[in-house]
Motif scaffolding. Structure first.
Motif, PDB file in Angstrom:
ATOM      1  N   LEU A 121       0.817  -1.276  -0.061  1.00  0.00           N
ATOM      2  CA  LEU A 121       0.119  -0.064  -0.176  1.00  0.00           C
ATOM      3  C   LEU A 121       0.580   1.369  -0.091  1.00  0.00           C
ATOM      4  O   LEU A 121       0.415   2.419  -0.801  1.00  0.00           O
ATOM      5  N   GLN A 122       1.894   1.083   0.627  1.00  0.00           N
ATOM      6  CA  GLN A 122       2.798   2.176   0.687  1.00  0.00           C
ATOM      7  C   GLN A 122       3.433   2.536  -0.751  1.00  0.00           C
ATOM      8  O   GLN A 122       3.774   3.877  -1.465  1.00  0.00           O
ATOM      9  N   GLY A 123       3.782   1.450  -1.471  1.00  0.00           N
ATOM     10  CA  GLY A 123       4.158   1.647  -2.794  1.00  0.00           C
ATOM     11  C   GLY A 123       3.138   2.207  -3.667  1.00  0.00           C
ATOM     12  O   GLY A 123       3.506   3.024  -4.610  1.00  0.00           O
ATOM     13  N   ALA A 124       1.867   1.811  -3.585  1.00  0.00           N
ATOM     14  CA  ALA A 124       0.871   2.062  -4.244  1.00  0.00           C
ATOM     15  C   ALA A 124       0.706   3.641  -4.014  1.00  0.00           C
ATOM     16  O   ALA A 124       0.518   4.734  -5.119  1.00  0.00           O
ATOM     17  N   LEU A 125       0.801   4.161  -2.790  1.00  0.00           N
ATOM     18  CA  LEU A 125       0.635   5.507  -2.574  1.00  0.00           C
ATOM     19  C   LEU A 125       1.793   6.447  -3.133  1.00  0.00           C
ATOM     20  O   LEU A 125       1.763   7.296  -3.719  1.00  0.00           O
ATOM     21  N   ASP A 126       3.081   5.754  -3.153  1.00  0.00           N
ATOM     22  CA  ASP A 126       4.104   6.466  -3.786  1.00  0.00           C
ATOM     23  C   ASP A 126       3.982   6.683  -5.183  1.00  0.00           C
ATOM     24  O   ASP A 126       4.086   7.817  -5.808  1.00  0.00           O
ATOM     25  N   TRP A 127       3.350   5.500  -6.011  1.00  0.00           N
ATOM     26  CA  TRP A 127       3.023   5.531  -7.417  1.00  0.00           C
ATOM     27  C   TRP A 127       2.142   6.577  -7.636  1.00  0.00           C
ATOM     28  O   TRP A 127       2.261   7.441  -8.580  1.00  0.00           O
ATOM     29  N   ALA A 128       1.095   6.892  -6.720  1.00  0.00           N
ATOM     30  CA  ALA A 128      -0.159   7.945  -7.016  1.00  0.00           C
ATOM     31  C   ALA A 128       0.698   9.111  -6.675  1.00  0.00           C
ATOM     32  O   ALA A 128       0.283  10.146  -7.707  1.00  0.00           O
ATOM     33  N   ARG A 129       1.559   9.388  -5.739  1.00  0.00           N
ATOM     34  CA  ARG A 129       2.137  10.815  -5.585  1.00  0.00           C
ATOM     35  C   ARG A 129       3.055  11.274  -6.932  1.00  0.00           C
ATOM     36  O   ARG A 129       3.028  12.277  -7.366  1.00  0.00           O
ATOM     37  N   LEU A 130       3.793  10.074  -7.494  1.00  0.00           N
ATOM     38  CA  LEU A 130       4.379  10.248  -8.880  1.00  0.00           C
ATOM     39  C   LEU A 130       3.638  10.825  -9.837  1.00  0.00           C
ATOM     40  O   LEU A 130       4.157  11.530 -10.457  1.00  0.00           O
ATOM     41  N   ILE A 131       2.290   9.993  -9.895  1.00  0.00           N
ATOM     42  CA  ILE A 131       1.490  10.349 -11.177  1.00  0.00           C
ATOM     43  C   ILE A 131       0.969  11.957 -10.915  1.00  0.00           C
ATOM     44  O   ILE A 131       0.961  12.616 -11.954  1.00  0.00           O
ATOM     45  N   LEU A 132       0.752  12.094  -9.626  1.00  0.00           N
ATOM     46  CA  LEU A 132       0.398  13.742  -9.397  1.00  0.00           C
ATOM     47  C   LEU A 132       1.381  14.576  -9.699  1.00  0.00           C
ATOM     48  O   LEU A 132       1.088  15.711 -10.257  1.00  0.00           O
ATOM     49  N   ARG A 133       2.662  14.274  -9.342  1.00  0.00           N
ATOM     50  CA  ARG A 133       3.632  15.028  -9.649  1.00  0.00           C
ATOM     51  C   ARG A 133       3.925  15.392 -10.964  1.00  0.00           C
ATOM     52  O   ARG A 133       4.210  16.550 -11.621  1.00  0.00           O
ATOM     53  N   GLU A 134       3.754  14.276 -11.892  1.00  0.00           N
ATOM     54  CA  GLU A 134       4.082  14.387 -13.521  1.00  0.00           C
ATOM     55  C   GLU A 134       2.757  15.227 -14.018  1.00  0.00           C
ATOM     56  O   GLU A 134       2.821  15.734 -14.797  1.00  0.00           O
ATOM     57  N   ASP A 135       1.552  15.212 -13.326  1.00  0.00           N
ATOM     58  CA  ASP A 135       0.288  16.013 -13.797  1.00  0.00           C
ATOM     59  C   ASP A 135       0.916  17.376 -13.571  1.00  0.00           C
ATOM     60  O   ASP A 135       0.311  18.141 -14.470  1.00  0.00           O
ATOM     61  N   ALA A 136       1.524  17.854 -12.429  1.00  0.00           N
ATOM     62  CA  ALA A 136       1.869  18.870 -12.110  1.00  0.00           C
ATOM     63  C   ALA A 136       2.833  19.744 -13.127  1.00  0.00           C
ATOM     64  O   ALA A 136       2.750  20.913 -13.466  1.00  0.00           O
ATOM     65  N   ARG A 137       3.533  18.710 -13.437  1.00  0.00           N
ATOM     66  CA  ARG A 137       4.738  18.898 -14.448  1.00  0.00           C
ATOM     67  C   ARG A 137       4.061  19.631 -15.747  1.00  0.00           C
ATOM     68  O   ARG A 137       4.926  20.330 -16.397  1.00  0.00           O
ATOM     69  N   SER A 138       3.092  18.977 -16.183  1.00  0.00           N
ATOM     70  CA  SER A 138       2.712  19.092 -17.359  1.00  0.00           C
ATOM     71  C   SER A 138       1.699  20.666 -17.514  1.00  0.00           C
ATOM     72  O   SER A 138       1.851  21.177 -18.574  1.00  0.00           O
TER      73      SER A 138
END
Length: 317
Positions: free
Chosen positions: A55-72
């Protein structure tokens, strides 16, 4: 005359032997039970640790997706990759106890998850200004929302008054003031019943700071509440328009409701900073759900709250 003492001695010896056998059996059974119990506790702890890691890995993955969305640099909309739920996927291969064993020998584990925009709902923290006073325009918005979902308008007044009293009590150190809620479920501290909270849950949230509602993700009920004079039919038209082309600026939203007065950045936005990440791990007959509130600050995604709920699949169904 001599046989009776001999028989008595034999009877006493037999009784002593039976007592010893009983004690040995009892001690052996106790040792076996304790060993079995230790194995069960170790297995449960291992499963808990494995679940927490996943679940921690899933949360980290979600944070990565949100970070890439902000970068766009694009607006926060339901057409973005973060809004696509993660369908249940099997992870038994990664949970196998022994690398030499095949994936079929390990426990069945399935992971699913979803990211939702917390600013798609009305934020109860917006009811108060920094001084702890109720903002009339925000109270009106919550009253309209309550009426739309079939609740009495006095519910909004009670929530606003309770949050005001809690904030003032916390700043003044008053022991008689209600506790300040941090989650929707804690609105019961303000005298709001569980049924009312359940009816409001799809439409409201409680974030650490006041936030505008995102016009690209909010439901028609929430849009009609925060934009004064907007009816549900027009709000539905906004929802349909953003599906084809998300609103890129507040002016683009204003252009669709020209007769309702100017919109402010405190009311409506086209981007979001707060998100809720939900991960669910199903391991054999038990499911572990993790709900996390994260805040996006630039390219950093910070975890503000996290809670886990464990359920049995048999009881859940």
């Amino acid at each position: 005359m001599r046989r009776r003492p001999v028989q008595a001695q034999r009877g006493a010896a037999l009784l002593t032997a039976l007592i010893i056998v009983t004690l040995v059996v009892t001690l052996a059974a106790s040792m076996i039970w304790q060993q079995w119990r230790a194995v069960q506790v170790e297995a449960a702890e291992r499963a808990r640790m494995q679940s927490a890691w996943i679940l921690q890995g899933a949360l980290d993955w979600a944070r990565l997706i949100l970070r890439e969305d902000a970068r766009s640099g694009r607006p926060t909309a339901l057409t973005e990759p973060w809004a696509t739920p993660l369908a249940e996927a099997r992870l038994s291969t990664f949970l196998a106890a022994d690398r030499d064993r095949s994936a079929e020998d390990g426990p069945d584990a399935f992971l699913s998850g979803v990211i939702t925009d917390a600013q798609a709902r009305y934020n109860l923290a917006s009811l108060l200004d920094p001084a702890g006073k109720i903002v009339p325009a925000e109270l009106d918005a919550l009253q309209r929302l309550c009426q739309t979902v079939g609740l009495s308008s006095d519910v909004a007044q009670r929530i606003a008054a309770g949050m005001r009293d809690a904030q003032l009590g916390a700043s003044q150190g008053s022991g008689s003031a209600p506790l300040r809620p941090r989650r929707l479920a804690q609105l019961t501290w303000l005298g709001i019943d569980a049924g009312t909270i359940a009816a409001l849950e799809p439409y409201v949230t409680l974030l650490p700071v006041p936030t505008p509602v995102n016009a690209n993700t909010a439901s028609r009920e929430v849009l009609a509440a925060v934009i004064k004079g907007l009816d549900l039919a027009t709000a539905e038209r906004l929802v349909q328009l953003r599906t084809r082309d998300p609103f890129k600026t507040l002016a683009a939203v204003q252009a669709q409701v020209p007769g309702l007065g100017p919109l402010t950045a405190q009311q409506v936005s086209v981007t979001s900073s707060f998100f809720e990440v939900r991960g669910r791990l199903r391991l054999e007959d038990r499911a572990l759900e993790q709900r996390s509130l994260v805040e996006r600050r630039g390219l950093d995604v910070l975890v503000l709250q996290r809670e886990q709920v464990s359920t049995l699949e048999g009881l859940r169904s």
